[in-house]
Design a protein around this motif. Sequence first.
Motif, mmCIF file in Angstrom:
data_model
loop_
_atom_site.group_PDB
_atom_site.id
_atom_site.type_symbol
_atom_site.label_atom_id
_atom_site.label_comp_id
_atom_site.label_asym_id
_atom_site.label_seq_id
_atom_site.Cartn_x
_atom_site.Cartn_y
_atom_site.Cartn_z
ATOM 1 N N TYR A 104 11.322 2.971 3.124
ATOM 2 C CA TYR A 104 10.562 2.761 4.345
ATOM 3 C C TYR A 104 10.851 3.871 5.350
ATOM 4 O O TYR A 104 12.015 4.237 5.533
ATOM 5 C CB TYR A 104 10.927 1.407 4.962
ATOM 6 N N LEU A 131 6.880 -2.532 -0.116
ATOM 7 C CA LEU A 131 6.391 -1.190 0.187
ATOM 8 C C LEU A 131 4.873 -1.080 0.141
ATOM 9 O O LEU A 131 4.303 -0.076 0.551
ATOM 10 C CB LEU A 131 7.012 -0.177 -0.774
ATOM 11 N N ALA A 244 14.966 0.175 -0.054
ATOM 12 C CA ALA A 244 13.966 -0.633 -0.751
ATOM 13 C C ALA A 244 14.682 -1.356 -1.889
ATOM 14 O O ALA A 244 15.170 -2.467 -1.718
ATOM 15 C CB ALA A 244 12.836 0.247 -1.265
#
Length: 344
Positions: A104, A131, A244
């Motif tokens: 991110y 995502l 992530a």
Amino acid sequence: MIVLLDPYEERGGGQAVLEELLRVVSQSSHSVAVCMPAQGRSRIEIPQQVLQGEFDDIEQLVGEEKAVVLVSNANAGHISVLRIAGALRRKGVVCKTVAILHNYPGSRLRTSVVKAVLRKFDNAIAVEPGLSSLRPDALIPSWLSAAPKISAPLYLATSRQGVIKSFARPDPSKGMHLLKDIYLAMERIGFTCQVALGDPLESHRGYVNKLKSDLSPWLVSGRRSAEWLNPGDIFVVPSIYGEAACLSAQEAMSRGAFVVASRVGLMPYLSPTNEGIRTFALGDTSSAISVLQDVCNMTPEVFLSECRGGATEMARRNLRWFDEVSNLLFSWDLQMPGSLVVRP
């Protein structure tokens, strides 16, 4: 032809993913190339059959190919990949552009820029479902899992070691500055604490210098790898943004260590049964200390069972993401006009 591009000179999680993806796709009959700086290529294992070169070498690598699938492996390289695709198309090469979404962006401005750039790609592939917020139609294979070389035999997880460890790049997003207060508290109740730092992907000289000073009582060198972890260790992941799938957490669980991580990215979902991992409030050292104390208060039998449960979950999901992504790349390559590739 499949060409994977990455602009980084240092090794981070994205480059570890690239290394494994190259290994998988190179086993097919498809032509495969990787474009990244020479120093970056020296930090990963590249199969012998994979062509390699700098970004500027791509036209030479492509040669007489009439169609290529260009895969961008990092946010920092997306714009360059689009530029390269444009140059190849002007020379008559058919290009399909694919962006892999690893993490991110760290601010609203960066998020807006990344979203705008991603809209220009033909496809995007996410390493974890969240995502897709960056590109709603992103393909979501099984979420990214660690590679088999870091999995440890489960019988090795024999007991709690009394050691708390952490390793990461010294970038602000990794939250390593939180460790000072966490380690001081845990040392007071008898635990040994250690930390290893990698190389930053971006320049944060002031932050890195202060971090090394603050963490000097616990700093070790030359041990930033999963093999440094022992079954029964406790591994702390204090990231505050950007994470992530967090391969380091998965590597630790695969080794039979117990993970205590900030509540970011996939961290709360790495184990459906919550075995071998607990999470704490983002950026909150008091929450981290409280969770660590709860883990330390587990009976040896429960602790051992959870370490084994976490390692089993990591082994169950192992490599599925890589297999599914490679199959996507193969199918796209076969669909490209003028492709002469034979399905493996």
